[in-house]
Design a protein around this motif. Structure first.
Motif, PDB file in Angstrom:
ATOM      1  N   MET A 250      -0.830  13.662 -16.494  1.00 21.43           N
ATOM      2  CA  MET A 250      -0.664  13.060 -15.102  1.00 21.43           C
ATOM      3  C   MET A 250      -1.602  12.177 -14.467  1.00 21.43           C
ATOM      4  N   ALA A 251      -2.761  12.770 -14.917  1.00 19.21           N
ATOM      5  CA  ALA A 251      -3.618  11.804 -14.028  1.00 19.21           C
ATOM      6  C   ALA A 251      -3.734  10.075 -14.060  1.00 19.21           C
ATOM      7  N   PRO A 252      -3.952   9.679 -14.979  1.00 21.63           N
ATOM      8  CA  PRO A 252      -2.913   8.227 -15.719  1.00 21.63           C
ATOM      9  C   PRO A 252      -2.005   7.659 -14.818  1.00 21.63           C
ATOM     10  N   ALA A 253      -0.936   8.627 -15.002  1.00 24.23           N
ATOM     11  CA  ALA A 253      -0.306   8.230 -13.842  1.00 24.23           C
ATOM     12  C   ALA A 253      -0.114   8.243 -12.800  1.00 24.23           C
ATOM     13  N   VAL A 254      -0.642   9.201 -11.880  1.00 24.88           N
ATOM     14  CA  VAL A 254      -1.279   8.983 -10.836  1.00 24.88           C
ATOM     15  C   VAL A 254      -1.939   8.381 -10.437  1.00 24.88           C
ATOM     16  N   LEU A 255      -2.817   7.153 -11.119  1.00 29.77           N
ATOM     17  CA  LEU A 255      -3.683   6.084 -10.704  1.00 29.77           C
ATOM     18  C   LEU A 255      -3.089   5.268 -10.407  1.00 29.77           C
ATOM     19  N   ARG A 256      -1.887   5.129 -11.683  1.00 28.94           N
ATOM     20  CA  ARG A 256      -0.387   4.005 -11.502  1.00 28.94           C
ATOM     21  C   ARG A 256       0.163   4.094 -10.205  1.00 28.94           C
ATOM     22  N   GLY A 257       0.614   4.696 -10.052  1.00 28.72           N
ATOM     23  CA  GLY A 257       1.318   5.484  -9.012  1.00 28.72           C
ATOM     24  C   GLY A 257       0.194   5.377  -7.918  1.00 28.72           C
ATOM     25  N   THR A 258      -0.421   5.151  -7.693  1.00 30.62           N
ATOM     26  CA  THR A 258      -1.774   5.373  -6.038  1.00 30.62           C
ATOM     27  C   THR A 258      -1.240   4.026  -5.801  1.00 30.62           C
ATOM     28  N   CYS A 259      -1.936   3.090  -7.105  1.00 30.56           N
ATOM     29  CA  CYS A 259      -1.652   1.026  -7.137  1.00 30.56           C
ATOM     30  C   CYS A 259      -0.632   1.110  -6.942  1.00 30.56           C
ATOM     31  N   LEU A 260       0.387   1.194  -7.102  1.00 31.81           N
ATOM     32  CA  LEU A 260       1.623   0.637  -7.274  1.00 31.81           C
ATOM     33  C   LEU A 260       1.828   0.478  -5.640  1.00 31.81           C
ATOM     34  N   GLY A 261       2.051   1.434  -4.587  1.00 32.53           N
ATOM     35  CA  GLY A 261       2.193   2.433  -3.820  1.00 32.53           C
ATOM     36  C   GLY A 261       1.597   1.625  -2.762  1.00 32.53           C
ATOM     37  N   SER A 262      -0.097   1.816  -2.476  1.00 33.34           N
ATOM     38  CA  SER A 262      -0.614   1.167  -2.267  1.00 33.34           C
ATOM     39  C   SER A 262      -0.210  -0.147  -1.484  1.00 33.34           C
ATOM     40  N   LEU A 263       0.025  -0.615  -2.674  1.00 30.43           N
ATOM     41  CA  LEU A 263       0.269  -2.931  -2.336  1.00 30.43           C
ATOM     42  C   LEU A 263       0.775  -2.146  -1.232  1.00 30.43           C
ATOM     43  N   LEU A 264       2.920  -1.377  -2.212  1.00 31.65           N
ATOM     44  CA  LEU A 264       4.323  -1.901  -1.421  1.00 31.65           C
ATOM     45  C   LEU A 264       4.353  -1.530  -1.119  1.00 31.65           C
TER      46      LEU A 264
END
Lengths: 502, 325
Positions: A250-264
């Motif tokens: 889950m760690a990399p998934a959390v990182l990817r989710g955080t990036c996309l979520g912050s931008l959008l």
């Protein structure tokens, strides 16, 4: 360092014992009410808003922020445990979260949601404090044409969401678009498909559709199974917390989710929603390890990524409110309403006139997130026990609470009848093997897309070239075209077919 | 003896006959009073409802409860008021949409004038016409000059089709023979977002919604729609002084009751609300909501309502707004 000064000013306000207490009360009440299916953050805040009238403004806002996060987290709990999304962005959490619960892994799913949200929330607060002005400049470039192009990209991405038949996914998106058309057309002011029923003039509420199709549909189909089959799910609960392997996944998934979520999240109106859908779609594109469950079948990444994106987006969605004083969603609108009650004039001046209030609020959001983790990790055991309640007691309770929740939105019984109707629709979808997530995306994005398309054309006096002469819009459309080509390419088609056969 | 008995009986009977009515008016309110707010919590109508109900509860010794019955521009909640028993235990708060709904909403289940009674015009608010800071217009006259050059030369955003702002600009256009390019939005938030970012060049919305952005300098106020300048936005001239003589169009908030509510009760609640509005703390809270207090008497409100309904019905009809083709 402005950033440090601002944050320390904020913590100075938020860390006073009395404000910590209000943050705790807010989180606690929010979680309690949020786990009642059908009552999302907006309804919770609306209900408890009058209770904050007598508090000092900072404490009132801190408590409301706590309620918001608590209710949102409570909403993910019901998504995972009983397949009931409380708001649009929790819809994708349902997909893998509920599957994990059925496999007896509700504990790790809940923990992944809590920890992922906390991490994303922390990053979001830092971004908010450090980069609000430049992020706002980006959002300011988004006019009607750009929104339309972004949504085209989103809808094409939605098709990627479906794990089954491509044809059914497209059909569901289109059905969602049609449902979204019900209600008054923004441009002409004429009600469409409302059949002269006053309740349909404002369109169909999201909660009614989500509760009906996801919740009631699932209940009816569960009741259709024999009792023995049902209890298989609840008997084998193993592991309350994620294993070392889960953390690694889950760690990399959390990182990817955080990036996309912050931008959008910076984009007002639907940004946070797009974030969680985009994060999920992205996870589907990431290669699964050989011994990993595919997404849609109970993969922990499918919970961690959208939950992180959702929470990061919730933080950065404060940016429009911070720099412009414009509420990006219904919850923020209620918070602005609360400010007015407390004699604070909302607007861009809040930051300069009431810096303590503003930064106190921001830091208390982080504290609220932390409290939720502390509050909820021990509660996971209790939530899981709820699943052991015999289904014959559990299902009438869920049906009842959903009905109460839906009624509480408008105090109108008409909504309960619609809920029942959508319950039937949801059951039919399960029987036909149609996945409802693309429908929700179509339902939410459809009307926004139409609105922005027509607004862009009104502004350009009917000239379609506006979509390609504006560089940002052209770039988004080109990306969408690229997606479409990749999806239609023979290699990907073959992979889809393989995945479907598994 | 017998005569006296007879008289006593008659008196007793008449007391029995008229007692309920007399009691209802003398001791009103006898149970908690509902205030139907046809808009969601947090908005201006809801906040007005909550401020009034808190004060009325202490003044009259009965709970006044706010009930939000939302939807269809307020017409769903208003229908609830229209069909409630007219015993003085249900009132409704309405917004300017109340006078436009009869022309734009098909098949409303009640008659705005016959099934409802006017209690009080609580307050009004001016609308402001604002332009993005990079637009060339300095005042409303500049805007009219630019709009006269060719049809749809000036685009402006409003909070929705059939909203007061849209109707007012359409009426101004009709008076001067100008065609504006109307861009409808879904409410004040999205509208101001595009207005401060310059995505839509001009916007019309209440002073309350526009003022923070005027103060931050992102948009410039060209004019206000009230007959006189408003204290909320000092120094901005009314459109009536800028090429549209005698023009005024304001947003408003009012209290209504079910149609057959006895006039004594209506007068009593009018007096009580009037007392609430005299409270300086209440006045300040409402002024923060962008409201100018009016406190119009039942008959005054009735006249105002009738003229607003017929005025906007004409604009809607003449311009085929929300009526299809």
């Amino acid at each position: 360092m402005d950033l440090l000064a601002n944050l320390s000013l904020g913590f100075g306000v938020a860390l006073t014992p009395i404000n910590l207490l209000y943050a705790f009360i807010g989180c606690f009440l929010g979680t309690l009410i949020g786990v009642l299916p059908g009552i999302g953050p907006v309804a919770t805040i609306a209900m408890l808003l009058p209770a904050t009238f007598s508090l000092p403004p900072v404490s009132a806002l801190i408590m409301l922020a706590g309620l918001y996060y608590g209710a949102q987290y409570g909403g993910s709990t019901t998504s995972i445990l009983v397949n009931l999304p409380g708001e649009p962005s929790a819809v994708v959490t349902c997909i893998d979260g509920y599957q994990m619960a059925r496999q007896g892994r509700a504990g790790p799913a809940l923990a992944a949601a809590a920890l992922g949200s906390f991490f994303a929330g922390s990053v979001g607060v830092l971004l908010l404090a450090a980069f609000a002005p430049p992020l706002m400049l980006l959002a300011a470039e988004f006019g009607p044409a750009e929104y339309f192009s972004l949504m085209i990209l989103g809808l094409i991405g939605a098709v990627v969401l479906a794990s089954g038949s491509l044809l059914k996914a497209i059909a569901m998106v289109l059905f969602g678009l049609l449902l979204g058309l019900v209600g008054t057309d923004v441009n002409s002011g004429i009600p469409r498909f409302s059949f002269d029923i006053p309740e349909l003039i404002d369109g169909i509420g999201f909660v009614v559709i989500a509760m009906g199709i996801f919740g009631y549909g699932e209940i009816v189909s569960n009741l259709g199974r024999s009792e023995k089959e049902r209890e298989v799910y609840t008997a084998k609960v193993h592991g309350l917390f994620p294993t070392r392997r889960d953390f690694k996944d889950m760690a990399p998934a959390v990182l990817r989710g955080t990036c996309l979520g912050s931008l959008l999240g910076v984009l007002p109106g639907g940004g946070a929603l797009l974030g969680s859908f985009a994060a999920y779609a992205f996870e589907k594109k990431v290669r699964t390890k050989p011994d990993e469950l595919p997404l849609g079948k109970g993969n922990i990444r499918g919970v961690a990524a959208p939950e992180s994106a959702n929470n990061a987006g919730a933080q950065t969605s404060f940016i429009p409110m911070l720099t412009l004083g414009i509420p990006p969603n219904a919850v923020m609108a209620l918070m602005i309403g609360a400010m007015i009650i407390h004699n604070i004039q909302p607007g861009p001046q809040v930051l300069t006139r009431n810096p303590a209030l503003f930064w106190g609020l921001i830091t208390s959001m982080w504290i609220g997130n932390l409290m939720l983790v502390i509050l909820n990790l021990p509660l996971i055991g209790i939530w899981i026990k709820m699943l052991k309640v015999p289904y014959r007691f559990l299902f009438p309770a869920i049906v009842l609470f959903c009905a109460i929740g839906v009624y509480s939105m408008n105090n109108n019984t008409f909504d309960i009848w619609m809920l029942a109707g959508f319950g039937f629709v949801g059951y039919v979808f399960i029987k036909l093997g149609c996945e409802p997530a693309p429908l929700v995306l179509g339902f939410i994005l459809g009307p926004m897309m139409e609105e922005n398309l027509r607004r862009a054309l009104l502004l350009s006096l009917g000239d379609w070239s506006t979509f390609v002469t504006r560089p940002l819009s052209a770039g988004l459309l080109a990306t969408a075209l690229l997606f479409l080509l990749v999806m239609l390419s023979p290699a990907v088609k073959k992979k889809r077919r393989e995945a479907f056969e598994e | 003896m017998k005569k006296g008995c007879m008289a006593a009986t008659v008196v007793a009977m008449s007391i029995c006959l008229f007692a309920p009515l007399a009691l209802a008016q003398g001791n009103w309110p006898t149970k908690p009073v509902k205030i139907i707010v046809p808009f969601p919590p947090g908005g201006s109508v809801d906040q007005l409802g909550r401020i009034l109900s808190a004060k009325l509860s202490t003044q009259l010794g009965q709970q006044f409860i706010v009930e939000n019955r939302t939807g269809a521009s307020g017409s769903i909640g208003t229908a609830v008021v229209a069909s409630s028993p007219p015993d003085g235990h249900t009132f409704g708060l309405v917004f300017d949409t109340h006078a436009v709904n009869p022309s734009t909403i098909p098949k409303m289940p009640f008659d705005t004038l016959k099934d409802l009674a006017s209690v009080m015009l609580v307050s009004t608010a001016a609308m402001a016409i604002v332009a993005h800071e990079k637009q060339p217009y300095k005042d409303f006259r500049d805007l009219l000059e630019a709009a006269k050059k060719k049809p749809k030369a000036v685009a402006y955003g409003s909070v929705g089709t059939g909203s007061l702002g849209h109707l007012a600009m359409t009426q101004i256009g009709g008076i001067l023979g100008i065609e504006f390019n109307h861009i409808p939005y879904r409410g004040g938030g999205p509208l101001m977002n595009d207005a401060v970012n310059g995505q839509v060049p001009v916007a019309i919305a209440t002073v309350f919604v526009t003022n923070p952005h005027v103060q931050s300098g992102k948009v410039r106020a060209l004019g206000v729609t009230s007959a006189k300048p408003t204290p909320q936005m000092p120094g901005v001239k009314p459109v009536a002084d800028q090429g549209v003589p005698n023009y005024s169009a304001v947003a408003w908030w009012g209290v209504i009751a079910p149609g057959k509510t006895p006039p004594p009760i209506i007068n009593r609640i009018y007096e009580e609300i009037n007392k609430v509005l005299k409270d300086p703390e209440v006045a300040q809270k409402l002024s923060l909501q962008g409201m100018d207090l009016i406190g119009g008497k039942p008959a005054e409100f009735d006249t105002f309502l009738k003229s607003e309904i017929s005025r906007w019905a004409k604009v809607v009809r003449d311009n085929k707004i929300a009526l299809g083709d």
